[in-house]
Design an enzyme around this catalytic site. Sequence first.
Site, PDB file in Angstrom:
ATOM      1  N   THR A  34      -0.923  -3.091  10.711  1.00  0.00           N
ATOM      2  CA  THR A  34      -0.956  -3.002   9.260  1.00  0.00           C
ATOM      3  C   THR A  34       0.248  -3.718   8.682  1.00  0.00           C
ATOM      4  OG1 THR A  34      -2.109  -0.922   9.361  1.00  0.00           O
ATOM      5  CG2 THR A  34      -1.288  -1.536   7.252  1.00  0.00           C
ATOM      6  N   THR A  62       0.863  -1.191   0.000  1.00  0.00           N
ATOM      7  CA  THR A  62       0.000   0.000   0.000  1.00  0.00           C
ATOM      8  C   THR A  62       0.897   1.238   0.000  1.00  0.00           C
ATOM      9  OG1 THR A  62      -0.264  -0.142   2.415  1.00  0.00           O
ATOM     10  CG2 THR A  62      -2.005  -1.112   1.044  1.00  0.00           C
TER      11      THR A  62
END
Length: 441
Positions: free
Chosen positions: A214, A177
Site C-alpha cells: 500500500t 488515505t
Amino acid sequence: MQLNGIGKHSIRFLSDKASRFVPKGGVYPKGFMVGGIHCGVKKDGKSLDLAILTNTHGKSAVASAVFTTNKFKAAPVQVSSKIVKEKKGEEINSLVVNSGNANAVTGSQGMKDAQDMITVTDSALGNPTNSSLVMSTGVIGNNLPISKILSGIPQLAGGNLGNTHEDWLNCAQAICTTDTFPKLVSKSFELNGHTYTLAGLAKGAGMICPNMATLLGFFVTDAPVSASALDQILKFATDRSFNSISVDGDMSTNDTIVAIANGAAGGELIDNTASSAESFGILQREITGFAQQLAQLVVRDGEGATKFITISVKNALSYGDAKIIASSIANSSLFKTAMYGNDANWGRILCAIGYSQVSSGDSINPAKTNVSFIPSDGSSKLKLLVNGEPEVVDEKRASEILSVEDIEVEIDLGTGGGQECKFWTCDLTHEYITINGDYRS
C-alpha cells in the site's frame, strides 16, 4: 482517517508530525505541472482524492517503474506495468492517481476503468495515447466511482495544475488515505556544471512491508537521463529505500514507485555506458538518498506509530543477508511491541536474527554476534551482547534510550564480510488496531 478511540495525546502527536515533516516550501523541477482536487471518491465530500502529474517540457519524458510482487495485482498495476514494458520507458509523460478506492480485485470492469483513466488523462492533456500511467489506493474489492473520476480529470487538467509549492502539496494530499500528513520532498544538486532538481511524493502508513505495500511513490527530475539508465537507478534506489521499510508486515496489491525524467534543465544525456559512469554514479547516489528520505517519511507516519526505528546490520557476508536479517527484526511483532513499551528485551532481537532465512549458515555465528542500542543524543552505544555473551545492562539507561522517538539498533555479525544494510521500521501500538479496525467505517 478514523480517529475513533484515539486519545487526545495521540491526536496531538499526529498533528506534531505534520508540523515537523510537511515542508513549508520547496524547489521543483523545470517542465512539470501537478495538482490535486476532490472529485467524489472519498465519502466526506471534501478531501482531495484525484491527482495528476505531467511533463510540460517540449520533449517527451522517460520513465521507470517498480510494482508490487503481490499475486493479486490491482488493475492499475497491471495496466501501467504493461505500458512501461511495451514502451520500454520511452514517451511516458504523466501520472493520474485516485485515492479512496484501490480498484483491486475488481475483474474486467476494473481493468477497463484503469485504462479509461489513462485515455481521458491523455486526451485532457493533449498527449498521445498511453502516455500516462495510473495508480489507485484505498479499499480493496469495490469498483471505482468511475464517472466521478472521469469527470474530474478534465477539471483538474484544465486549470488546476501548476508548479508552485501549493500545487505540489495538493498533489501529495490527494494520494493520501490513512496518512496523517502528505509526504513531499524536494532538493537541488549539481552535476556536470548544471543544477538539477528532484521532487517526490509518497503515500503510505499501513500495509508497508517489502517488497512495497500500500505504498505509492513517484519522483521526477529535470536531469537528462536515458530510459535504461533511469530503470537501473530506480531499481537500485528502491531496493535500498522503499524495499527497506516495514510498518506492519502486510503486502498490498497496489504498490507502485515511478520515476520520470524530462531533461528540461539541459546538459549531456546520462546513460549506463562507460562514458557516463561517473555521472551515472552521482545521479544514482542522489536519487537513492532522496528515495530513502521519502521512504523514511512513510515509516514515520506508520499507523499509530510513536517510534522511528533504524536497524543497522554490519559485517555480513553479503548485502542480501544483511537485509534479510534486518527485515526479520523489523517485522517481528514482539520486537516492535517491546520498542513501544521501552523494553530492552534484546532476546527478541536475537530470536528474529536466528530464524531469518539467510542464504548461508555461515552468515550467522552466535559466538561472534553483537547487539547494541545507539542513543540518538550521540552518547556512547549501550552494548547488550558482545561476541555472543550478554552484558550487564543498565536498564534505566536502556529505557531512556528507548523512550525517545528515534531509535537505532545495531547488529554486528562479526563475520568479517564487511557488508551492511540499513532498514527502517516503527513500533506497534494500540492505535494501529483502532485505525485498522475502523478503516472501512
